[in-house]
Design an enzyme around this catalytic site. Structure first.
Site, PDB file in Angstrom:
ATOM      1  N   ASP A  61       0.828  -1.130  -0.032  1.00 28.36           N
ATOM      2  CA  ASP A  61      -0.209   0.004  -0.117  1.00 28.36           C
ATOM      3  C   ASP A  61       0.836   1.201   0.086  1.00 28.36           C
ATOM      4  O   ASP A  61       2.156   1.185   0.536  1.00 28.36           O
ATOM      5  CB  ASP A  61      -0.970  -0.051   1.139  1.00 28.36           C
ATOM      6  CG  ASP A  61      -1.850   0.997   1.076  1.00 28.36           C
ATOM      7  OD1 ASP A  61      -2.447   1.371  -0.047  1.00 28.36           O
ATOM      8  OD2 ASP A  61      -2.606   1.708   2.201  1.00 28.36           O
ATOM      9  N   TRP A 119       2.867   8.100  -2.898  1.00 25.14           N
ATOM     10  CA  TRP A 119       4.005   8.220  -3.422  1.00 25.14           C
ATOM     11  C   TRP A 119       4.283   8.968  -4.642  1.00 25.14           C
ATOM     12  O   TRP A 119       4.959   9.845  -4.680  1.00 25.14           O
ATOM     13  CB  TRP A 119       4.586   6.751  -3.681  1.00 25.14           C
ATOM     14  CG  TRP A 119       6.131   6.958  -3.924  1.00 25.14           C
ATOM     15  CD1 TRP A 119       7.242   6.862  -3.304  1.00 25.14           C
ATOM     16  CD2 TRP A 119       6.641   7.058  -5.408  1.00 25.14           C
ATOM     17  NE1 TRP A 119       8.568   7.088  -4.030  1.00 25.14           N
ATOM     18  CE2 TRP A 119       8.149   7.017  -5.408  1.00 25.14           C
ATOM     19  CE3 TRP A 119       6.045   7.000  -6.657  1.00 25.14           C
ATOM     20  CZ2 TRP A 119       8.832   7.061  -6.403  1.00 25.14           C
ATOM     21  CZ3 TRP A 119       6.961   7.112  -7.726  1.00 25.14           C
ATOM     22  CH2 TRP A 119       8.105   7.199  -7.681  1.00 25.14           C
ATOM     23  N   ARG A 157      -1.266   9.187 -10.328  1.00 25.82           N
ATOM     24  CA  ARG A 157      -1.405   7.611  -9.489  1.00 25.82           C
ATOM     25  C   ARG A 157      -0.690   6.866 -10.171  1.00 25.82           C
ATOM     26  O   ARG A 157      -0.177   5.870  -9.506  1.00 25.82           O
ATOM     27  CB  ARG A 157      -2.578   7.612  -8.849  1.00 25.82           C
ATOM     28  CG  ARG A 157      -2.950   8.639  -7.916  1.00 25.82           C
ATOM     29  CD  ARG A 157      -4.569   8.357  -7.395  1.00 25.82           C
ATOM     30  NE  ARG A 157      -4.673   6.883  -6.926  1.00 25.82           N
ATOM     31  CZ  ARG A 157      -4.388   6.709  -5.649  1.00 25.82           C
ATOM     32  NH1 ARG A 157      -4.194   7.769  -4.573  1.00 25.82           N
ATOM     33  NH2 ARG A 157      -4.614   5.414  -4.958  1.00 25.82           N
ATOM     34  N   ASN A 164     -11.106  -2.640  -5.110  1.00 26.86           N
ATOM     35  CA  ASN A 164     -10.377  -1.621  -5.977  1.00 26.86           C
ATOM     36  C   ASN A 164     -11.044  -1.121  -7.256  1.00 26.86           C
ATOM     37  O   ASN A 164     -10.553  -0.167  -8.081  1.00 26.86           O
ATOM     38  CB  ASN A 164      -8.827  -1.917  -6.179  1.00 26.86           C
ATOM     39  CG  ASN A 164      -8.039  -1.887  -4.875  1.00 26.86           C
ATOM     40  OD1 ASN A 164      -6.968  -2.725  -4.781  1.00 26.86           O
ATOM     41  ND2 ASN A 164      -8.209  -0.939  -4.126  1.00 26.86           N
ATOM     42  N   ARG A 181     -12.132   2.455  -7.809  1.00 29.82           N
ATOM     43  CA  ARG A 181     -11.461   3.562  -8.018  1.00 29.82           C
ATOM     44  C   ARG A 181     -11.804   4.149  -9.472  1.00 29.82           C
ATOM     45  O   ARG A 181     -12.620   3.449 -10.260  1.00 29.82           O
ATOM     46  CB  ARG A 181      -9.886   2.979  -8.007  1.00 29.82           C
ATOM     47  CG  ARG A 181      -9.632   2.627  -6.887  1.00 29.82           C
ATOM     48  CD  ARG A 181      -8.030   2.713  -6.427  1.00 29.82           C
ATOM     49  NE  ARG A 181      -7.986   2.084  -5.298  1.00 29.82           N
ATOM     50  CZ  ARG A 181      -6.555   2.131  -4.554  1.00 29.82           C
ATOM     51  NH1 ARG A 181      -5.559   2.666  -5.276  1.00 29.82           N
ATOM     52  NH2 ARG A 181      -6.490   1.992  -3.417  1.00 29.82           N
ATOM     53  N   ARG A 197       1.989  -4.808   6.335  1.00 23.93           N
ATOM     54  CA  ARG A 197       1.202  -3.747   5.393  1.00 23.93           C
ATOM     55  C   ARG A 197       2.025  -2.496   5.357  1.00 23.93           C
ATOM     56  O   ARG A 197       2.454  -2.032   6.573  1.00 23.93           O
ATOM     57  CB  ARG A 197      -0.148  -3.423   6.057  1.00 23.93           C
ATOM     58  CG  ARG A 197      -0.640  -2.612   5.023  1.00 23.93           C
ATOM     59  CD  ARG A 197      -1.943  -2.180   5.566  1.00 23.93           C
ATOM     60  NE  ARG A 197      -2.889  -1.220   4.585  1.00 23.93           N
ATOM     61  CZ  ARG A 197      -3.831  -1.277   4.081  1.00 23.93           C
ATOM     62  NH1 ARG A 197      -4.795  -2.216   4.541  1.00 23.93           N
ATOM     63  NH2 ARG A 197      -4.406  -0.121   3.506  1.00 23.93           N
ATOM     64  N   SER A 245      -8.030  -4.531   5.175  1.00 23.06           N
ATOM     65  CA  SER A 245      -8.372  -4.233   4.023  1.00 23.06           C
ATOM     66  C   SER A 245      -8.785  -5.717   3.120  1.00 23.06           C
ATOM     67  O   SER A 245      -8.558  -5.756   1.897  1.00 23.06           O
ATOM     68  CB  SER A 245      -7.470  -3.431   3.136  1.00 23.06           C
ATOM     69  OG  SER A 245      -7.433  -2.216   3.748  1.00 23.06           O
ATOM     70  N   GLU A 267       2.038 -12.851  12.405  1.00 27.04           N
ATOM     71  CA  GLU A 267       2.394 -11.776  13.215  1.00 27.04           C
ATOM     72  C   GLU A 267       2.085 -10.562  12.297  1.00 27.04           C
ATOM     73  O   GLU A 267       2.624 -10.793  10.967  1.00 27.04           O
ATOM     74  CB  GLU A 267       3.914 -11.954  13.341  1.00 27.04           C
ATOM     75  CG  GLU A 267       3.949 -13.197  14.236  1.00 27.04           C
ATOM     76  CD  GLU A 267       3.586 -13.042  15.866  1.00 27.04           C
ATOM     77  OE1 GLU A 267       3.516 -11.812  16.104  1.00 27.04           O
ATOM     78  OE2 GLU A 267       2.877 -14.104  16.443  1.00 27.04           O
TER      79      GLU A 267
HETATM   80  C1  IPE Z   1      -5.305  -2.500  -0.146  1.00 24.49           C
HETATM   81  O1  IPE Z   1      -4.927  -1.323  -0.098  1.00 24.49           O
HETATM   82  C2  IPE Z   1      -5.427  -3.345  -1.268  1.00 24.49           C
HETATM   83  C3  IPE Z   1      -4.051  -3.293  -2.105  1.00 24.49           C
HETATM   84  C4  IPE Z   1      -2.921  -2.900  -1.643  1.00 24.49           C
HETATM   85  C5  IPE Z   1      -3.898  -3.921  -3.580  1.00 24.49           C
HETATM   86  P1  IPE Z   1      -6.067  -0.247  -0.444  1.00 24.49           P
HETATM   87  O2  IPE Z   1      -5.404   0.988  -0.488  1.00 24.49           O
HETATM   88  O3  IPE Z   1      -7.261  -0.696  -1.526  1.00 24.49           O
HETATM   89  O4  IPE Z   1      -7.010  -0.248   1.172  1.00 24.49           O
HETATM   90  P2  IPE Z   1      -7.788   0.694   1.748  1.00 24.49           P
HETATM   91  O5  IPE Z   1      -8.751   1.236   0.918  1.00 24.49           O
HETATM   92  O6  IPE Z   1      -6.905   2.059   2.202  1.00 24.49           O
HETATM   93  O7  IPE Z   1      -8.328   0.103   2.815  1.00 24.49           O
HETATM   94  C1  IPE Z   2      -1.586   0.243  -3.209  1.00 20.03           C
HETATM   95  O1  IPE Z   2      -1.587   1.456  -3.333  1.00 20.03           O
HETATM   96  C2  IPE Z   2      -1.862  -0.592  -4.651  1.00 20.03           C
HETATM   97  C3  IPE Z   2      -3.280  -0.587  -5.115  1.00 20.03           C
HETATM   98  C4  IPE Z   2      -4.351  -0.634  -4.003  1.00 20.03           C
HETATM   99  C5  IPE Z   2      -3.460  -1.329  -6.406  1.00 20.03           C
HETATM  100  P1  IPE Z   2      -2.673   2.559  -3.228  1.00 20.03           P
HETATM  101  O2  IPE Z   2      -2.987   3.056  -4.536  1.00 20.03           O
HETATM  102  O3  IPE Z   2      -3.630   2.262  -2.463  1.00 20.03           O
HETATM  103  O4  IPE Z   2      -1.969   3.887  -2.678  1.00 20.03           O
HETATM  104  P2  IPE Z   2      -2.492   5.109  -1.692  1.00 20.03           P
HETATM  105  O5  IPE Z   2      -2.920   4.227  -0.528  1.00 20.03           O
HETATM  106  O6  IPE Z   2      -3.486   5.572  -2.289  1.00 20.03           O
HETATM  107  O7  IPE Z   2      -1.362   5.829  -1.481  1.00 20.03           O
HETATM  108 MG    MG Z   3      -4.189   2.325  -0.466  1.00 18.51          MG
END
Ligand code: IPE
Ligand code: IPE
Ligand code: MG
Length: 242
Positions: free
Chosen positions: A17, A22, A30, A65, A68, A178, A186, A197
């Site tokens: 995550d 980043w 993104r 996801n 999104r 994580r 998640s 752990e």
């Molecule tokens: C969890 O991250 C899913 C992946 C890393 C693929 P998310 O960014 O989707 O999780 P939430 O929405 O912050 O809980």
């Molecule tokens: C995790 O990074 C990758 C996927 C969920 C595909 P994010 O895209 O959730 O990154 P943040 O949490 O928005 O920074």
């Molecule tokens: Mg995320």
């Protein structure tokens, strides 16, 4: 048996995550973060294999996801197809066996072919197993396993569910990492992480390097895994406990 675990976790699971943040911090789209996330995964796979991890399971795209923005979802799908073509020869050379875990209905035929081909191309590798959870959700996994057993008229028990679930080919995760600073699951490996752990890293996934991995492994080694027993029981030499 020592009370702590000064050994390498056999199965490491990672919620990768923080890609979006980043990128946003660098004023980039993104999807650029997800691209950098693939680089980070390549580095992490090598680091895990070098340290003797037997199984690495990563969360690449969750059932949720899909919610999104369309451009991000399609960017992620394209990235996956491209990464497969590029990374499979290297993974194969490094002795990594690749498996994709998740719902394939709803993915494009091109993507499904890419997943199947990558699994076949690496099926003979034995150094490390890499499970990429794509279009995966822990609840999906449990519900699908239960539905499968019900359709076969099989009794639903812990053991039968375990065998019917998506990660039946590997033991449960020992270490669940994580990145990105959030402290939640998640919907990742809900069933399988019962005794994993947990380690939460503030590092965003593209920044998660060898040192960060070693920090997580060191934290794991400092934990006492009791599996419901008492500390005295797990720290006593084997055979001496009642
Ligand atoms: C969890 O991250 C899913 C992946 C890393 C693929 P998310 O960014 O989707 O999780 P939430 O929405 O912050 O809980
Ligand atoms: C995790 O990074 C990758 C996927 C969920 C595909 P994010 O895209 O959730 O990154 P943040 O949490 O928005 O920074
Ligand atoms: Mg995320």
């Amino acid at each position: 048996m020592a009370s702590t675990s000064p050994r390498i976790p056999h199965h490491v699971a990672i919620v990768m995550d923080g890609n979006g943040r980043w990128a946003t911090r660098r004023f980039l789209p993104r999807v650029a973060g997800h691209k950098q996330g693939v680089e980070s995964l390549r580095r992490c796979v090598k680091a895990c294999a070098d340290r003797g991890v037997g199984v690495l399971t990563v969360f690449a795209f969750s059932s949720e996801n899909w919610n999104r923005p369309v451009e991000e979802v399609s960017g992620l799908m394209e990235l996956m197809v491209g990464a497969l073509a590029r990374e499979v020869p290297r993974l194969s050379k490094d002795g990594v066996r690749l498996r994709f875990v998740g719902e394939r209905a709803g993915l494009s035929p091109k993507m499904v072919k890419g997943l199947v081909d990558a699994e076949e191309a690496t099926a003979h590798n034995t150094r490390m197993q890499l499970n990429v959870c794509f279009n995966y959700g822990g609840r999906w996994d449990i519900a699908k396993a239960a539905a499968k057993l019900a359709a076969q008229g099989e009794p639903i028990t812990e053991a039968s569910l375990d065998r019917a679930m998506a990660l039946a080919h590997v033991p449960d995760p020992d270490l669940f990492i994580r990145t990105g600073g959030e402290q939640r699951l998640s919907n990742f490996l809900l069933w399988q992480s019962a005794y994993a752990e947990l380690f939460f890293s503030a590092k965003l996934w593209p920044e998660f390097d060898e040192a960060a991995l070693d920090e997580a492994i060191a934290a794991f080694q400092g934990r006492e895994r009791r599996f419901g027993q008492t500390s005295a029981q797990v720290s006593a030499p084997q055979g001496l406990t009642a």
